[in-house]
Enzyme design. Structure first.
Site, short mmCIF file in Angstrom:
data_model
loop_
_atom_site.label_atom_id
_atom_site.label_comp_id
_atom_site.label_asym_id
_atom_site.label_seq_id
_atom_site.Cartn_x
_atom_site.Cartn_y
_atom_site.Cartn_z
N ASP A 13 0.82 -1.24 -0.05
CA ASP A 13 0.06 0.10 0.04
C ASP A 13 0.88 1.41 -0.04
OD1 ASP A 13 -2.78 1.20 0.38
OD2 ASP A 13 -1.93 1.90 2.22
N HIS A 16 -10.65 -1.64 -5.04
CA HIS A 16 -11.42 -1.27 -4.10
C HIS A 16 -11.56 0.51 -3.90
CE1 HIS A 16 -7.35 -1.29 -2.60
NE2 HIS A 16 -7.58 -0.28 -1.40
N ASP A 17 -10.44 1.13 -4.35
CA ASP A 17 -10.39 2.42 -4.28
C ASP A 17 -11.21 3.31 -5.37
OD1 ASP A 17 -9.33 2.62 -1.96
OD2 ASP A 17 -7.15 2.51 -2.80
#
Length: 542
Positions: free
Chosen positions: A201, A323-324
């Site tokens: 991340d 997911h973003d």
């Protein structure tokens, strides 16, 4: 071709957002046992690796990207025994598992930070970035991704700590050797359990400019020039590779925020600091200045981006969403009719996933899940969207913010996976943590399985085609018809053999010269030298 230790080049990845994938115990939250229930589905689809979003113990200020304990499973998701069973179930089906690694920041409830904020002499103080204020204000004028200021004041020690995300996500200080050592030990313990790799991340922002200088301008200023791709990043990544990755049959893919075609090879390719990287030029191409100012898809711009990245680095990640990001068919295709939704979802898959690189599918895209028609703040869960609304209300721009959230908000991708037409789309027997998209009776896995012409069956055929073809796995890329306003076309060539891909990105028929095309491997909406709206052809060359 010798591809030692590069299994990740030959497999199609599937990203699972566990909170929304499958609930097994009726609490409304997806969990590890739920994922285990669906492993045969992933195998049937042809998936070779799973990227699992964070499942670590977390207070969930940012949906698990604020980690309280890196070596404990979030109670809502299950136990370490459940994780072990998931890993065993995946490996038994020859599916690899990569975990999310979040080490730019931790939760403010992590034991390191709890110790760090006790006093200035605490051994953990330097695990985070603490500074004195300036004239009663923050140490500098940096803005965060989620809040106006990247600093929060702590009364106990009369200093400020840096958080490039929420105040609940203090940034770790990678200058500290002990902190780095503890992170590497943690990674190795997961590797020793059998995990096959990590998706890292915001890994490109772990190194900050040592002087933490003010950014140019008034007020709070977003300053990636002082926290992204700093010189020490490469030192830290090389140290990580030596301490954790070398000698293992593993891989790491970096979420390299602010990467570009000029600096990408400093971390992949010969550098081998990372095996793969995610770049976001396509994700950023439909925003005018701000991601919330949505503008229409621009095919010419898309061609330029794809071509530039295919040339810039040897091996790309191939993705339309995660997911973003909002749902791909709502964003880049069409949901004006059911017919266009189906056709455009299929065409988008063909356009992206036959390029040179490693495909990363996001859960639900294989059935053409769409954005959610959000109407009320109570329906939202995402800290980014809620922060946007809060700031927009102060500025009298609420309608603008809602338009952005419906089109680009992260919650669009986080509504529950639509498995069947029963209550809550078969996701949970309880009350889902976020509402199910109301279109689930018509868009779900069970219905798609029964329909040979569905988006799901196209994905399965596409994955099988890619997995079986040396040309589509290893071939070079060449853009065709760069100036064509409606067609995206390219060739893949390997050992003298070529496959061509032709995709109609428009809602109109497009004439296609098929001279020179040999065997049709995959097609839809193609007849008599015409591609219908969102039609495509994949064919060998004569």
């Amino acid at each position: 071709m010798n591809q030692v230790n590069q299994w990740w080049k030959e497999r199609v990845f599937y990203q699972i957002y566990p909170r929304s994938f499958q609930d097994s115990n009726g609490d409304g939250i997806g969990d590890l046992r739920g994922i285990i229930r669906r492993l045969d589905y992933l195998k049937w689809l042809g998936i070779g690796a799973v990227w699992l979003c964070p499942i670590y113990d977390s207070p969930n200020a940012d949906m698990g990207y604020d980690i309280r304990d890196y070596e404990k499973i979030m109670e809502e998701f299950g136990t370490m025994e459940d994780f072990d069973a998931l890993l065993e179930g995946l490996h038994r089906r020859d599916i690899k598992l990569i975990m999310d690694l979040v080490v730019n920041h931790s939760s403010d409830e992590h034991k390191w930070f709890i110790e760090s904020r006790k006093d200035k002499t605490n051994p953990y103080r330097d695990y985070y970035i603490w500074r004195d204020g300036k004239d009663g204000r923050e140490p500098n004028n940096w803005a965060s991704f989620f809040a106006p200021s990247a600093w929060s004041y702590d009364e106990q020690t009369d200093q400020w700590y840096l958080h490039l995300f929420s105040e609940k996500q203090p940034d770790l200080n990678w200058e500290n050797e002990n902190m780095r050592r503890d992170v590497f030990h943690m990674m190795n313990r997961w590797f020793d359990k059998g995990v096959d790799g990590f998706r890292m991340d915001v890994i490109s922002i772990i190194a900050k400019h040592p002087a933490l200088p003010d950014g140019p301008g008034d007020g709070y200023v977003f300053t990636p020039e002082y926290f992204a791709f700093q010189p020490k990043l490469h030192e830290y990544l090389r140290e990580m590779r030596q301490a954790c990755l070398d000698g293992r049959e593993c891989m790491c893919v970096g979420e390299t925020s602010f990467v570009n075609t000029r600096n990408a090879n400093s971390v992949v390719g010969d550098a081998r600091e990372l095996d793969l990287l995610f770049q976001f030029d396509i994700m950023d191409m439909d925003g005018a200045g701000s991601k919330w100012d949505a503008i229409p898809f621009d095919l010419m711009k898309f061609k330029e981006i794809i071509s530039a990245w295919q040339q810039a680095i040897d091996w790309n990640t191939l993705f339309w969403g995660n997911h973003d990001q909002p749902r791909i068919v709502s964003r880049f295709g069409s949901t004006e009719s059911e017919e266009l939704r189906v056709h455009s979802a299929k065409m988008l898959a063909v356009a992206m996933y036959l390029l040179r690189g490693t495909p990363f599918l996001y859960q639900g895209e294989e059935i053409g899940m769409t954005n959610m028609p959000f109407e009320r703040v109570e329906q939202l869960r995402d800290i980014e969207s809620l922060s946007l609304l809060k700031e927009a209300e102060k500025a009298g721009r609420t309608a603008w913010a809602w338009n952005g959230i419906r089109k680009k908000g992260r919650d669009n991708a986080r509504t529950p996976m639509q498995w069947d037409g029963t209550a809550n789309a078969g996701f949970t027997a309880g009350v889902p943590w976020i509402e199910v998209n109301p279109n689930y009776p018509g868009i779900n896995v069970e219905g798609a399985m029964e329909d040979e012409g569905s988006i799901l069956h196209l994905y399965r055929k596409l994955i099988a085609l890619r997995n079986a073809s040396e040309i589509l796995k290893w071939g070079d890329f060449q853009l065709l018809l760069p100036e064509h306003p409606q067609l995206f076309a390219y060739q893949r060539t390997y050992e003298g053999k070529t496959i061509s891909i032709w995709c109609n990105f428009s809602t109109e028929d497009v004439a296609l010269s098929k001279e020179g095309l040999g065997e049709i491997l995959l097609s839809e909406g193609a007849s008599q030298n015409v591609l219908s709206p969102y039609g495509f052809i994949v064919a060998t060359d004569l």
